[in-house]
Design a protein around this motif. Structure first.
Motif, short mmCIF file in Angstrom:
data_model
loop_
_atom_site.label_atom_id
_atom_site.label_comp_id
_atom_site.label_asym_id
_atom_site.label_seq_id
_atom_site.Cartn_x
_atom_site.Cartn_y
_atom_site.Cartn_z
N HIS A 164 10.82 2.29 33.22
CA HIS A 164 10.44 1.08 32.46
C HIS A 164 9.60 1.72 31.42
O HIS A 164 9.89 1.01 30.22
N GLU A 203 7.53 -6.99 29.49
CA GLU A 203 7.04 -6.56 30.52
C GLU A 203 6.83 -7.40 31.72
O GLU A 203 7.14 -7.01 32.82
N ASP A 206 10.19 -8.26 33.28
CA ASP A 206 10.59 -6.99 34.14
C ASP A 206 9.78 -7.02 35.27
O ASP A 206 10.55 -6.72 36.57
N ARG A 207 8.70 -7.26 35.34
CA ARG A 207 7.68 -7.50 36.55
C ARG A 207 8.08 -8.51 37.44
O ARG A 207 8.31 -8.42 38.63
N PHE A 217 9.33 -2.86 38.63
CA PHE A 217 10.05 -3.60 37.46
C PHE A 217 11.46 -3.58 37.69
O PHE A 217 12.01 -2.64 38.40
#
Ligand SMILES: [Zn+2]
Length: 245
Positions: A164, A203, A206-207, A217
Motif C-alpha cells: 500500500h 487510503e 483501501d482500508r 488494506f
C-alpha cells in the motif's frame, strides 16, 4: 515480451489508483506485469500530455512493471469502435497475458465505461484465430474489473497491506494532478484528484476494503462470471479467519 498480467486504464493514473497495490504485490510474487493506458491523458484539467507521459513513466518505475505504454486513442472521446478494439487486441496478442485488469463498467467518466467495454470485448476477440493482426491469437484466462468512482460488491478483495505504501508513492508521481498551492503552472482547475484530501480518500477506501477481509488494506475486484474453485476445502486457509489487525 510475455506478461502474466496487463492492467488497462483509460488514462495514465487510472491503474495506479484502482489496482496499483495489486500490481506491486504481483511483481513481488514473481509475476510479470504491464500497464497500458488507452489515451495519453491530454484532456486532463491540469498539466499536459508531455507532463503526464513523464509522470506515467515515473509511476511505472515505482509499480515495477515490465511494460508501460500509452495508446493514441483521443482522451475524452474513447469509443468502443472496431479500430480501438483492434488496438487493444494487438497489445493482448503481443504480451499474451493470463489475466487482464480493466476498469469497472459503471463509471462517471465516459472514457472509463468505454475502456471497460473495449478491453472486455478485445480480450475475447483476441482469441479468434481468423481475426488476423499478423500475431498469434490469444485469449486471457480471465478479465477482472477494478474499481474507480462507483462501488460494486466485489468477487474478491486482494490483500495489498504489504504494497500500500508503494501504491501511494506511485500515485504521488502524478504531481501535476495534485493539489499544490505553489505550482500554478499546472493549472488551478479543481478535479477529484487535485483536492487536498485525495490521498486520504484513497487510503480510507483501501482500508475499508481491507476491513472486509480482515487485512489492513485491500483492493476490490469484480468478475462478470462466477469464479470456479476446484477444491473448495483446500482453497480456504487460516487467512480466512478474519482477524483484523
Ligand atoms: Zn481516468
Amino acid at each position: 515480451m510475455k506478461l502474466d498480467v496487463i492492467a488497462f486504464g483509460a488514462h495514465p493514473d487510472d491503474v495506479e489508483i484502482g489496482c496499483g497495490g495489486t500490481i506491486i504485490k504481483l511483481e513481488a510474487l514473481g509475476y510479470t506485469t504491464g500497464v497500458v493506458a488507452l489515451t495519453r491523458g491530454e484532456m486532463g484539467t491540469r498539466g499536459s500530455a508531455e507532463i503526464r507521459a513523464r509522470e506515467f513513466a515515473a509511476a511505472a518505475r515505482v509499480l515495477g512493471v515490465s511494460v508501460h505504454k500509452a495508446l493514441d486513442m483521443p482522451d475524452g472521446r474513447v469509443e468502443p469502435n472496431w479500430e480501438n478494439k483492434v488496438k487493444v487486441i494487438r497489445e493482448i496478442r503481443a504480451h499474451q497475458p493470463r489475466v487482464v485488469f480493466a476498469p469497472y463498467w459503471v463509471a462517471r467518466h465516459p472514457d472509463h465505461e468505454a475502456a471497460s467495454r473495449i478491453v472486455r470485448e478485445a480480450s475475447y476477440l483476441s482469441g479468434l484465430k481468423k481475426l488476423d493482426t499478423g500475431q498469434e491469437a490469444h485469449r486471457p484466462f480471465k478479465v477482472l474489473f477494478y474499481q474507480s468512482r462507483f462501488e460494486f460488491s466485489p468477487s474478491f478483495v486482494a490483500d495489498i497491506s504489504s504494497s500500500h505504501k508503494k501504491k501511494l508513492e506511485a500515485i504521488r508521481c502524478y504531481e501535476s494532478q495534485f493539489f499544490s498551492p505553489n505550482k500554478v503552472e499546472h493549472g488551478t482547475g479543481e478535479t477529484l484528484i487535485s483536492r487536498p484530501d485525495f490521498i486520504e480518500r484513497i487510503e480510507t477506501r483501501d482500508r475499508q476494503y481491507g476491513t472486509y477481509v480482515g487485512v489492513k488494506f485491500g483492493e476490490p475486484f469484480l468478475a462478470r462470471e462466477a469464479l470456479r474453485i476446484d477444491d473448495p476445502v483446500g482453497f480456504f486457509g487460516p487467512e480466512c479467519l478474519e482477524t483484523i489487525p
